[in-house]
Design a protein around this motif. Structure first.
Motif, PDB file in Angstrom:
ATOM      1  N   HIS A 186      66.666  20.656  54.474  1.00  0.00           N
ATOM      2  CA  HIS A 186      65.464  19.835  54.360  1.00  0.00           C
ATOM      3  C   HIS A 186      64.187  20.644  54.142  1.00  0.00           C
ATOM      4  O   HIS A 186      63.201  20.109  53.630  1.00  0.00           O
ATOM      5  N   PHE A 187      64.184  21.908  54.533  1.00  0.00           N
ATOM      6  CA  PHE A 187      62.969  22.714  54.445  1.00  0.00           C
ATOM      7  C   PHE A 187      63.076  23.855  53.442  1.00  0.00           C
ATOM      8  O   PHE A 187      62.175  24.689  53.350  1.00  0.00           O
ATOM      9  N   LEU A 188      64.153  23.881  52.694  1.00  0.00           N
ATOM     10  CA  LEU A 188      64.374  25.002  51.781  1.00  0.00           C
ATOM     11  C   LEU A 188      63.424  24.961  50.583  1.00  0.00           C
ATOM     12  O   LEU A 188      62.884  25.997  50.180  1.00  0.00           O
ATOM     13  N   LYS A 189      63.193  23.793  50.022  1.00  0.00           N
ATOM     14  CA  LYS A 189      62.339  23.712  48.828  1.00  0.00           C
ATOM     15  C   LYS A 189      60.922  24.218  49.094  1.00  0.00           C
ATOM     16  O   LYS A 189      60.434  25.083  48.340  1.00  0.00           O
ATOM     17  N   PRO A 190      60.211  23.731  50.117  1.00  0.00           N
ATOM     18  CA  PRO A 190      58.860  24.267  50.348  1.00  0.00           C
ATOM     19  C   PRO A 190      58.855  25.760  50.675  1.00  0.00           C
ATOM     20  O   PRO A 190      57.906  26.467  50.326  1.00  0.00           O
ATOM     21  N   ALA A 191      59.910  26.249  51.325  1.00  0.00           N
ATOM     22  CA  ALA A 191      59.980  27.681  51.628  1.00  0.00           C
ATOM     23  C   ALA A 191      60.109  28.486  50.337  1.00  0.00           C
ATOM     24  O   ALA A 191      59.453  29.523  50.171  1.00  0.00           O
ATOM     25  N   LEU A 192      60.947  28.015  49.416  1.00  0.00           N
ATOM     26  CA  LEU A 192      61.112  28.729  48.150  1.00  0.00           C
ATOM     27  C   LEU A 192      59.864  28.606  47.278  1.00  0.00           C
ATOM     28  O   LEU A 192      59.542  29.524  46.513  1.00  0.00           O
ATOM     29  N   GLN A 193      59.162  27.489  47.398  1.00  0.00           N
ATOM     30  CA  GLN A 193      57.882  27.370  46.685  1.00  0.00           C
ATOM     31  C   GLN A 193      56.875  28.379  47.220  1.00  0.00           C
ATOM     32  O   GLN A 193      56.074  28.934  46.454  1.00  0.00           O
ATOM     33  N   ALA A 194      56.916  28.626  48.521  1.00  0.00           N
ATOM     34  CA  ALA A 194      56.055  29.660  49.104  1.00  0.00           C
ATOM     35  C   ALA A 194      56.450  31.038  48.581  1.00  0.00           C
ATOM     36  O   ALA A 194      55.591  31.882  48.318  1.00  0.00           O
ATOM     37  N   GLN A 195      57.747  31.254  48.413  1.00  0.00           N
ATOM     38  CA  GLN A 195      58.210  32.522  47.855  1.00  0.00           C
ATOM     39  C   GLN A 195      57.715  32.699  46.418  1.00  0.00           C
ATOM     40  O   GLN A 195      57.360  33.809  46.008  1.00  0.00           O
ATOM     41  N   LEU A 196      57.662  31.616  45.674  1.00  0.00           N
ATOM     42  CA  LEU A 196      57.144  31.688  44.304  1.00  0.00           C
ATOM     43  C   LEU A 196      55.720  32.233  44.288  1.00  0.00           C
ATOM     44  O   LEU A 196      55.339  32.998  43.397  1.00  0.00           O
ATOM     45  N   ASN A 197      54.921  31.841  45.272  1.00  0.00           N
ATOM     46  CA  ASN A 197      53.547  32.328  45.356  1.00  0.00           C
ATOM     47  C   ASN A 197      53.488  33.842  45.522  1.00  0.00           C
ATOM     48  O   ASN A 197      52.509  34.482  45.119  1.00  0.00           O
ATOM     49  N   LEU A 198      54.532  34.407  46.128  1.00  0.00           N
ATOM     50  CA  LEU A 198      54.562  35.856  46.343  1.00  0.00           C
ATOM     51  C   LEU A 198      55.008  36.605  45.093  1.00  0.00           C
ATOM     52  O   LEU A 198      54.705  37.791  44.930  1.00  0.00           O
ATOM     53  N   LEU A 199      55.729  35.914  44.225  1.00  0.00           N
ATOM     54  CA  LEU A 199      56.230  36.555  43.015  1.00  0.00           C
ATOM     55  C   LEU A 199      55.228  36.494  41.865  1.00  0.00           C
ATOM     56  O   LEU A 199      55.343  37.259  40.893  1.00  0.00           O
ATOM     57  N   GLU A 200      54.271  35.589  41.977  1.00  0.00           N
ATOM     58  CA  GLU A 200      53.277  35.425  40.922  1.00  0.00           C
ATOM     59  C   GLU A 200      52.026  36.244  41.250  1.00  0.00           C
ATOM     60  O   GLU A 200      51.496  36.172  42.358  1.00  0.00           O
ATOM     61  N   ILE A 201      51.557  36.991  40.287  1.00  0.00           N
ATOM     62  CA  ILE A 201      50.413  37.888  40.467  1.00  0.00           C
ATOM     63  C   ILE A 201      49.185  37.299  39.781  1.00  0.00           C
ATOM     64  O   ILE A 201      49.252  36.857  38.626  1.00  0.00           O
ATOM     65  N   ASN A 202      48.059  37.278  40.488  1.00  0.00           N
ATOM     66  CA  ASN A 202      46.836  36.697  39.924  1.00  0.00           C
ATOM     67  C   ASN A 202      46.050  37.715  39.098  1.00  0.00           C
ATOM     68  O   ASN A 202      46.494  38.857  38.898  1.00  0.00           O
ATOM     69  N   GLU A 203      44.855  37.303  38.629  1.00  0.00           N
ATOM     70  CA  GLU A 203      44.052  38.164  37.770  1.00  0.00           C
ATOM     71  C   GLU A 203      43.558  39.419  38.492  1.00  0.00           C
ATOM     72  O   GLU A 203      43.138  40.398  37.853  1.00  0.00           O
ATOM     73  N   ASN A 204      43.616  39.409  39.828  1.00  0.00           N
ATOM     74  CA  ASN A 204      43.221  40.585  40.604  1.00  0.00           C
ATOM     75  C   ASN A 204      44.382  41.532  40.871  1.00  0.00           C
ATOM     76  O   ASN A 204      44.219  42.545  41.561  1.00  0.00           O
ATOM     77  N   GLY A 205      45.564  41.156  40.350  1.00  0.00           N
ATOM     78  CA  GLY A 205      46.746  41.977  40.576  1.00  0.00           C
ATOM     79  C   GLY A 205      47.365  41.785  41.948  1.00  0.00           C
ATOM     80  O   GLY A 205      48.116  42.645  42.424  1.00  0.00           O
ATOM     81  N   LEU A 206      47.047  40.644  42.581  1.00  0.00           N
ATOM     82  CA  LEU A 206      47.515  40.373  43.936  1.00  0.00           C
ATOM     83  C   LEU A 206      48.384  39.125  43.970  1.00  0.00           C
ATOM     84  O   LEU A 206      48.204  38.201  43.171  1.00  0.00           O
ATOM     85  N   ASN A 207      49.316  39.090  44.933  1.00  0.00           N
ATOM     86  CA  ASN A 207      50.049  37.849  45.145  1.00  0.00           C
ATOM     87  C   ASN A 207      49.289  36.984  46.155  1.00  0.00           C
ATOM     88  O   ASN A 207      48.215  37.351  46.627  1.00  0.00           O
ATOM     89  N   TYR A 208      49.863  35.851  46.496  1.00  0.00           N
ATOM     90  CA  TYR A 208      49.151  34.868  47.308  1.00  0.00           C
ATOM     91  C   TYR A 208      48.756  35.419  48.679  1.00  0.00           C
ATOM     92  O   TYR A 208      47.624  35.243  49.135  1.00  0.00           O
ATOM     93  N   ILE A 209      49.690  36.068  49.363  1.00  0.00           N
ATOM     94  CA  ILE A 209      49.399  36.588  50.705  1.00  0.00           C
ATOM     95  C   ILE A 209      48.350  37.692  50.638  1.00  0.00           C
ATOM     96  O   ILE A 209      47.419  37.731  51.450  1.00  0.00           O
ATOM     97  N   GLU A 210      48.481  38.572  49.669  1.00  0.00           N
ATOM     98  CA  GLU A 210      47.505  39.651  49.537  1.00  0.00           C
ATOM     99  C   GLU A 210      46.103  39.102  49.294  1.00  0.00           C
ATOM    100  O   GLU A 210      45.132  39.560  49.903  1.00  0.00           O
ATOM    101  N   GLN A 211      45.998  38.106  48.408  1.00  0.00           N
ATOM    102  CA  GLN A 211      44.692  37.520  48.124  1.00  0.00           C
ATOM    103  C   GLN A 211      44.133  36.799  49.349  1.00  0.00           C
ATOM    104  O   GLN A 211      42.939  36.886  49.646  1.00  0.00           O
ATOM    105  N   THR A 212      45.006  36.091  50.070  1.00  0.00           N
ATOM    106  CA  THR A 212      44.573  35.370  51.270  1.00  0.00           C
ATOM    107  C   THR A 212      44.037  36.328  52.321  1.00  0.00           C
ATOM    108  O   THR A 212      42.978  36.095  52.917  1.00  0.00           O
TER     109      THR A 212
END
Length: 259
Positions: free
Chosen positions: A188-214
């Protein structure tokens, strides 16, 4: 009947030992949401690479990893009629759960044990529920009696596909799996967890992932001590299930000067 309970950490073990629930205990002390992973979790190379990364990242000794994880892992070689998996909703726990299920499928005759999942997303009366480590024995018994769910072969199939997508560390592969999966079974909780993982794999214009930017945003807001940064991060990002040591990994990458 022989029963094994696989717990998501020592904080849950403390409460579990206050229960009257029968069975042996195995504590899963890994953090598969970070560091190197590969599909064949039963391979010696998998655990060698994990040990090497854990020792380097958390400054532990080889005998510590042997005792805390590898010796515990050997319990899965036992013959049990029932296995109960106690894991939570966040990415940390969901990644570990996928690893446990992959290991069991690769190493265990699943025709013998009945496998159950106890995976709470909340708890009655706790508005800001963060995990089973904050529950006492009576409260853990409540979960066992009310949300224990038996896993089917289809649940193992879903988990195996999710594990394969997860260990790819490839955003396109993971997104294709998440978007293309319509039925998640007992996960039941796997999809949102994997969506959170997607945020870590994607790099923004600053060269950071979601956690790093946060974390950088928190730091630049004027919060400079570790305890305060942890608390500010947890206010909005409990989906990651990160403890102090995991947050420190990202803080070091950012070279943040913390008090």
């Amino acid at each position: 009947m022989s029963i094994l309970h696989i717990l998501n950490g020592d904080s849950t073990r403390y409460g579990f030992e206050q229960t009257g629930i029968e069975g042996d205990i195995m504590v899963w002390r890994e953090v598969l949401s970070e560091g190197p992973v590969e599909e064949n979790i039963s391979a010696a190379s998998f655990w060698h690479n994990r040990e090497e990364w854990i020792l380097k990242t958390f400054n532990e000794q080889p005998e510590d990893y042997q005792h805390k994880m590898l010796d515990e892992l050997s319990k899965l070689n036992g013959q049990y009629d029932e296995v109960n998996l106690w894991f939570e909703f966040d990415l940390h726990c969901q990644a570990n759960l996928l690893g446990v299920l992959a290991y069991m499928e690769q190493k265990t005759d699943l025709s013998l044990p009945a496998v159950y999942l106890i995976c709470p997303g909340d708890f009655p009366g706790k508005a800001d529920f963060r995990g089973m480590g904050e529950l006492n024995g009576e409260e853990l018994e409540y979960l066992f009696d009310n949300i224990q769910e038996q896993l089917s072969q289809e649940d193992f199939t879903i988990a195996a596909a999710a594990w394969k997508a997860y260990v790819s560390k490839n955003a396109e592969v993971l997104r294709k799996f998440v978007d293309g999966t319509e039925f998640w079974g007992s996960h039941h909780f796997l999809k949102p967890a994997l969506q959170a993982q997607l945020n870590l794999l994607e790099i923004n214009e600053n060269g950071l992932n979601y956690i790093e930017q946060t974390l950088l945003d928190i730091y630049q807001s004027g919060i400079r001590t570790k305890p305060e940064i942890y608390l500010e991060f947890w206010k909005t990002e409990k989906i990651y299930g990160m403890g102090d040591a995991e947050i420190d990994i990202y803080a070091r990458k950012l070279n943040l000067e913390l008090k």
